[in-house]
Write an enzyme that holds these catalytic residues in place. Structure first.
Site, PDB file in Angstrom:
ATOM      1  N   ASP A  71      -6.423  -3.112  -0.949  1.00  0.00           N
ATOM      2  CA  ASP A  71      -7.279  -1.948  -1.208  1.00  0.00           C
ATOM      3  C   ASP A  71      -7.054  -1.365  -2.603  1.00  0.00           C
ATOM      4  O   ASP A  71      -5.979  -1.553  -3.179  1.00  0.00           O
ATOM      5  CB  ASP A  71      -7.029  -0.865  -0.132  1.00  0.00           C
ATOM      6  CG  ASP A  71      -5.605  -0.313  -0.157  1.00  0.00           C
ATOM      7  OD1 ASP A  71      -4.656  -1.112  -0.131  1.00  0.00           O
ATOM      8  OD2 ASP A  71      -5.452   0.925  -0.201  1.00  0.00           O
ATOM      9  N   GLU A  94      -6.538   8.574  -1.153  1.00  0.00           N
ATOM     10  CA  GLU A  94      -7.183   7.710  -0.156  1.00  0.00           C
ATOM     11  C   GLU A  94      -8.684   7.952  -0.204  1.00  0.00           C
ATOM     12  O   GLU A  94      -9.135   9.105  -0.201  1.00  0.00           O
ATOM     13  CB  GLU A  94      -6.670   8.031   1.262  1.00  0.00           C
ATOM     14  CG  GLU A  94      -5.263   7.539   1.559  1.00  0.00           C
ATOM     15  CD  GLU A  94      -5.203   6.053   1.949  1.00  0.00           C
ATOM     16  OE1 GLU A  94      -6.260   5.364   1.961  1.00  0.00           O
ATOM     17  OE2 GLU A  94      -4.076   5.583   2.216  1.00  0.00           O
TER      18      GLU A  94
HETATM   19 ZN   LIG Z   1      -3.454   1.551   0.394  1.00  0.00          ZN
END
Ligand SMILES: [Zn+2]
Length: 221
Positions: free
Chosen positions: A207, A155
């Site tokens: 994303d 992340e």
């Molecule tokens: Zn994601």
């Protein structure tokens, strides 16, 4: 000397010869079995040594960064020796590093990646790399579902609005993690993927929007 003696004598010689041949055959078989056993043992030892080396490398990766332990993970399935072969990159769509660590490490959220990378390149590890972290959800890569089982998830702190730029420190940190992972897993460049491209159904995720994947790949070689 009876004329039969010679015949009996010959019979005895033949029986003895056959017995000797049988004996040699048995010895041959025993030697082969011994060789096969030794080969199996050698292969087993080599496999065990390889596994021990692999575990040591995995342990070294798990020692490299600061930790915020998350309970949101499970075992990888034993297929492919339970080893990861791809990296999934995400953008957090959050503002605060501390809050994001909180979300990824609390049991109620039910989500976590293995690593979180801050704007300043700070890396926090949440899940051991040999475990299956819960970051990709429904997903498919190379025709196979459940990408969580075979991936390491990273992340990256970013708003994911296409305007928030990823920092140089983040590129270096993400590439640094991939480089370390490559000491224990085989992760070719094309298997450094975005959450957007593996999410099912297509379009479910966007994303990490705007991340330069070529730059990550180049820096991680
Ligand atoms: Zn994601």
């Amino acid at each position: 000397m009876s004329p039969h003696m010679g015949t009996r004598g010959l019979g005895t010689v033949r029986r003895k010869t056959r017995a000797a041949a049988r004996g040699r055959k048995q010895e041959g078989r025993a030697a082969l079995a011994l060789l096969a056993g030794a080969a199996v043992l050698a292969a087993g030892l080599a496999l065990a040594a390889g596994e021990a080396r692999h575990r040591a490398r995995v342990a070294a990766v798990n020692r490299a960064y600061e930790w915020a332990r998350s309970p949101n993970h499970g075992p990888r399935p034993p297929l492919r020796f339970g080893r990861a072969d791809c990296v999934v990159l995400h953008a957090t769509a959050t503002e605060s590093f501390a809050e994001t660590v909180g979300i990824l490490s609390e049991p109620r959220s039910g989500v976590s990646a293995h690593f979180l990378v801050g704007k300043d390149g700070r890396v926090v590890q949440l899940v051991p790399v040999e475990r299956r972290a819960w970051h990709a959800g429904d997903s498919r890569l190379g025709g196979r579902p459940d990408v969580n089982s075979r991936s390491v998830g990273i992340e990256i702190m970013n708003r994911n609005d296409g305007r928030d730029a990823y920092t140089d420190a983040q590129y270096r940190a993400v590439a640094g993690i991939v480089k370390r992972l490559r000491t224990c897993y085989r992760i070719p460049d094309e298997r450094i993927v975005s959450h957007a491209e593996i999410a099912v159904p297509p379009g479910r995720k966007s994303d990490p929007r705007g991340l330069d994947f070529e730059r990550v790949r180049r820096l991680s070689r």
